[in-house]
Design an enzyme around this catalytic site. Sequence first.
Site, short mmCIF file in Angstrom:
data_model
loop_
_atom_site.label_atom_id
_atom_site.label_comp_id
_atom_site.label_asym_id
_atom_site.label_seq_id
_atom_site.Cartn_x
_atom_site.Cartn_y
_atom_site.Cartn_z
N CYS A 96 -3.24 -6.83 7.76
CA CYS A 96 -3.29 -5.53 7.10
C CYS A 96 -3.09 -4.32 7.86
O CYS A 96 -3.56 -4.43 8.91
CB CYS A 96 -4.71 -5.22 6.36
N HIS A 138 -3.03 -8.99 -2.55
CA HIS A 138 -3.77 -8.14 -1.47
C HIS A 138 -3.52 -6.59 -1.45
O HIS A 138 -4.81 -5.84 -1.45
CB HIS A 138 -2.76 -8.49 -0.35
N GLU A 139 -2.62 -5.96 -2.20
CA GLU A 139 -2.84 -4.51 -2.52
C GLU A 139 -3.51 -4.26 -3.59
O GLU A 139 -4.19 -2.99 -3.34
CB GLU A 139 -1.13 -4.29 -2.84
N HIS A 142 -6.79 -3.69 -2.48
CA HIS A 142 -7.08 -2.30 -1.90
C HIS A 142 -7.69 -1.35 -3.01
O HIS A 142 -8.59 -0.44 -2.72
CB HIS A 142 -6.01 -1.60 -1.10
#
Lengths: 166, 188
Positions: A96, A138-139, A142
């Site tokens: 990341c 993954h995004e 966030h």
Amino acid sequence: MAVLPILTYPDSALKQISKEVEDINASLLSFISQLEETMRAGSGGVGIAAPQVGRIERIAIVDVSSKAKIDQHGRLVLINPEISRWDGMKVGREGCMSVPDFTGNVIRADQIELTYLDERGEQQQLEANGYEARAIQHELDHLDGLLFLDRLVSRHNDLFKRKVYK
Amino acid sequence: MSAWYMLTIVGRDQPGIVAQISNGLFEAGYQLGETSMMRLGGNFTMMLMVSRGTNGNATGENVIDEDEINEAKIKAQLQPCLTDLDLRVHLDPIEAHLHEHITPNLRVSVYGADRPGIVARVTNILQQQDFNILDLESDVAGSDDKPIYIMHIEGVCQSSADDLEQALNRESKSEIDIKVFPIDTLIG
Ligand SMILES: [Zn+2]
């Protein structure tokens, strides 16, 4: 246009839950293009989420088109994205931009279905799998204040550990 | 920059060793870098990068009596847990840096009947292929009369996974199963 500074852990912005985008206006679109520029400035980055530059709103960009021979949708701007279906599980290696100098194994769904608003504010729906599905997950993490560090599994999980049957 | 030392600790495995060692080091003012602990054949093995520490600050300020690190001293400092736990300790000064991880791009998975030389054969072929090993683990599974050797290697190599797998299978000339997988690290 400018490349924005990437926040790195332990910046508290990375741990917050982002709020929904209410209005897609010119200033938001200009932020999105800066966010994209920031993603492309990082070497090898295939996605970025708004909280990584300190804007705690549900916006992410994913573009895995640099990877050869995979199923993908090219450049995706995801506003208020929501995963509606998860299927399968796969271990993959992740890093990341907000966690420099570390990579680790993470289990993600292999196929997902997603709804989101595009830059014109139109409701979209897509199915993603494999590497692209991993990047989207993954995004989207966030946006919920989660890092891949929250989901690490042992690197030994690549191999299924032996069991003793007696 | 901190001066780093490699501390090696070996002994009979028993519960609580890691906690006692790390606490002993902390109390004595050492800072830890990268570490690994493994059970090998039922033994406790641990390697730890230790320094006299800069409190996480790489500018080299506040380094405390760095020169005084040596094996005798660290043994004395850890004495209470070493005696209780019956551990052996070794210390070497090392040239070391943090924050310089290399990302592996290939993973080699090997298994076969346990025969002498599997590790040597495979790693020699890897060397011929300019494969830089970053991580290697091997284990013996199965049973005494039918052992199975399992090895897991990660590293960096310019060859594709397919090419490397072919080379390994061609060169190894034996009945070991060798597979090579790409490690495609997603950065997001
Ligand atoms: Zn990230």
